[in-house]
Design a protein around this motif. Structure first.
Motif, short mmCIF file in Angstrom:
data_model
loop_
_atom_site.label_atom_id
_atom_site.label_comp_id
_atom_site.label_asym_id
_atom_site.label_seq_id
_atom_site.Cartn_x
_atom_site.Cartn_y
_atom_site.Cartn_z
N LEU A 144 0.83 -1.21 0.00
CA LEU A 144 0.00 0.00 0.00
C LEU A 144 0.86 1.26 0.00
O LEU A 144 0.55 2.24 -0.70
CB LEU A 144 -0.93 0.00 1.23
N ILE A 145 1.95 1.22 0.76
CA ILE A 145 2.85 2.37 0.80
C ILE A 145 3.46 2.62 -0.58
O ILE A 145 3.53 3.77 -1.05
CB ILE A 145 3.97 2.15 1.85
N ILE A 146 3.89 1.55 -1.25
CA ILE A 146 4.47 1.68 -2.58
C ILE A 146 3.45 2.26 -3.56
O ILE A 146 3.76 3.18 -4.33
CB ILE A 146 4.98 0.31 -3.09
N TRP A 147 2.22 1.76 -3.52
CA TRP A 147 1.19 2.25 -4.43
C TRP A 147 0.84 3.71 -4.17
O TRP A 147 0.74 4.52 -5.11
CB TRP A 147 -0.08 1.39 -4.30
N VAL A 148 0.67 4.07 -2.90
CA VAL A 148 0.27 5.43 -2.56
C VAL A 148 1.38 6.43 -2.85
O VAL A 148 1.17 7.45 -3.54
CB VAL A 148 -0.15 5.52 -1.07
N VAL A 149 2.59 6.14 -2.34
CA VAL A 149 3.72 7.05 -2.56
C VAL A 149 4.04 7.16 -4.05
O VAL A 149 4.28 8.24 -4.58
CB VAL A 149 4.96 6.58 -1.77
N GLY A 150 4.07 6.01 -4.74
CA GLY A 150 4.35 6.01 -6.17
C GLY A 150 3.33 6.82 -6.96
O GLY A 150 3.68 7.57 -7.87
N SER A 151 2.06 6.68 -6.60
CA SER A 151 1.01 7.42 -7.30
C SER A 151 1.12 8.92 -7.05
O SER A 151 0.93 9.73 -7.96
CB SER A 151 -0.37 6.93 -6.85
N LEU A 152 1.42 9.29 -5.80
CA LEU A 152 1.55 10.71 -5.46
C LEU A 152 2.73 11.36 -6.18
O LEU A 152 2.70 12.55 -6.48
CB LEU A 152 1.71 10.88 -3.94
N ILE A 153 3.76 10.56 -6.46
CA ILE A 153 4.93 11.09 -7.16
C ILE A 153 4.75 11.03 -8.67
O ILE A 153 4.97 12.02 -9.38
CB ILE A 153 6.20 10.31 -6.77
N PHE A 154 4.31 9.88 -9.16
CA PHE A 154 4.29 9.65 -10.61
C PHE A 154 3.18 10.40 -11.33
O PHE A 154 3.42 11.07 -12.34
CB PHE A 154 4.17 8.16 -10.90
N LEU A 155 1.95 10.28 -10.82
CA LEU A 155 0.81 10.83 -11.55
C LEU A 155 0.89 12.35 -11.74
O LEU A 155 0.69 12.84 -12.85
CB LEU A 155 -0.49 10.43 -10.85
N PRO A 156 1.20 13.12 -10.68
CA PRO A 156 1.33 14.58 -10.91
C PRO A 156 2.44 14.91 -11.90
O PRO A 156 2.28 15.81 -12.73
CB PRO A 156 1.64 15.12 -9.52
N VAL A 157 3.58 14.20 -11.77
CA VAL A 157 4.70 14.48 -12.68
C VAL A 157 4.30 14.22 -14.12
O VAL A 157 4.54 15.03 -15.02
CB VAL A 157 5.93 13.64 -12.30
N PHE A 158 3.66 13.09 -14.37
CA PHE A 158 3.33 12.73 -15.74
C PHE A 158 2.25 13.63 -16.32
O PHE A 158 2.39 14.16 -17.42
CB PHE A 158 2.88 11.26 -15.82
N PHE A 159 1.16 13.84 -15.55
CA PHE A 159 0.04 14.59 -16.12
C PHE A 159 0.28 16.10 -16.12
O PHE A 159 -0.35 16.82 -16.89
CB PHE A 159 -1.25 14.27 -15.36
#
Length: 298
Positions: A144-159
């Motif tokens: 869960l930590i990997i999914w949440v932290v990864g999403s918070l970092i990756f999604l804003p950067v990409f979009f």
């Protein structure tokens, strides 16, 4: 192959699709189709085996996360195959960016879970961690930590950073976000990811080789009968998947950034697209486990 004929080529010309020519599209269609078929087969077989065994180990939980990531990627591949057949994108900019983001998020999330498995087994080998201390809830919380932290970092950067140049969408094209590599912040972001991933892979690869050679020296000739040796070999397999599927993309990225100047270069774009497509080949890892190339017991 006859489907990609003169009419499609004419359509490609009208939409200025020279960036990825016929040769490029044939390679990508074949590669994505093989990954799609082989990936689905591997996912189904591995899922059946793991649910049948009902394993409670931490590694098994991480592998289930990898299966989920592969499944998400495989859902997006028909969009890519269809696009390279028809040479037009009619699904809008948001869908284009979403499908594009999946292939990159899959690569980085899968990389994190691969590395987590390798580091976990190395810690156990060096007696820094006891398997008895690890419970399934630890694996679930870590996931869960990997999914949440990864999403918070990756999604804003990409979009927020990638895909801001939508001129190609006006011509019904997609997957051309390499155009953003002329921007300073994108170049810095790419170089940072390349350095982090390359450094981590080199370090883990060398440590893993040392561990395997130590085990061979200590257990020869009956090393395959020892669970510890087989566990380290499976970790080494994950590292090989990273080297074969992810490293070419990041290595070529350096050359691409240095040589792409906004001018259309079909060869450069071809190699870049192939390297991106190569990252999806990691979906065949579960097929290797179920096919007996590597023992699947987690």
């Amino acid at each position: 192959m006859k489907i990609i004929n003169a009419s499609i080529l004419e359509n490609a010309s009208n939409t200025e699709f020279e960036q990825c020519d016929m040769h490029c599209r044939i390679i990508l269609i074949i590669l994505y189709s093989v990954v799609l078929l082989g990936g689905i087969t591997g996912m189904v077989m591995m899922s059946c085996l793991m649910f049948k065994r009902n394993s409670q180990s931490v590694v098994a939980t991480f592998v289930l996360n990898i299966i989920a990531l592969h499944s998400i990627l495989l859902v997006s591949l028909p969009f890519r195959v269809s696009y390279y057949f028809s040479v037009t994108w009619d699904l809008g900019s948001f869908t284009c960016r979403m499908v594009s983001s999946i292939i990159y998020s899959h690569m980085y999330f899968t990389f994190v879970f691969y590395v987590a498995i390798v580091i976990l087994r190395l810690l156990i080998y060096f007696r820094k961690l006891q398997m008895q201390q690890l419970k399934k809830r630890h694996a679930i919380v870590s996931s869960l930590i990997i999914w949440v932290v990864g999403s918070l970092i990756f999604l804003p950067v990409f979009f927020l950073q990638y895909g801001t140049d939508t001129s190609h969408l006006e011509q019904q094209r997609c997957f051309e976000f390499y155009r953003d590599l002329n921007r300073r912040e994108i170049i810095i972001l790419n170089y940072s990811m390349i350095v982090i991933i390359m450094s981590m892979v080199v370090i883990l690869f060398l440590v893993q080789l040392v561990v395997i050679f130590q085990l061979i020296k200590a257990l020869w000739p009956d090393m395959w009968t020892h669970q510890e040796y087989r566990a380290q070999i499976k970790s080494f397999f994950f590292l090989l998947v990273i080297v074969v599927c992810f490293i070419p993309h990041h290595a070529f990225r350096v050359y691409f950034i240095q040589n792409y100047s906004g001018r259309e270069n079909s060869k450069l774009v071809l190699y870049n697209e192939i390297c991106v497509a190569l990252t999806t080949v990691c979906c065949l890892d579960m097929l290797c486990f179920t096919g007996g190339v590597i023992h699947y017991n987690f």
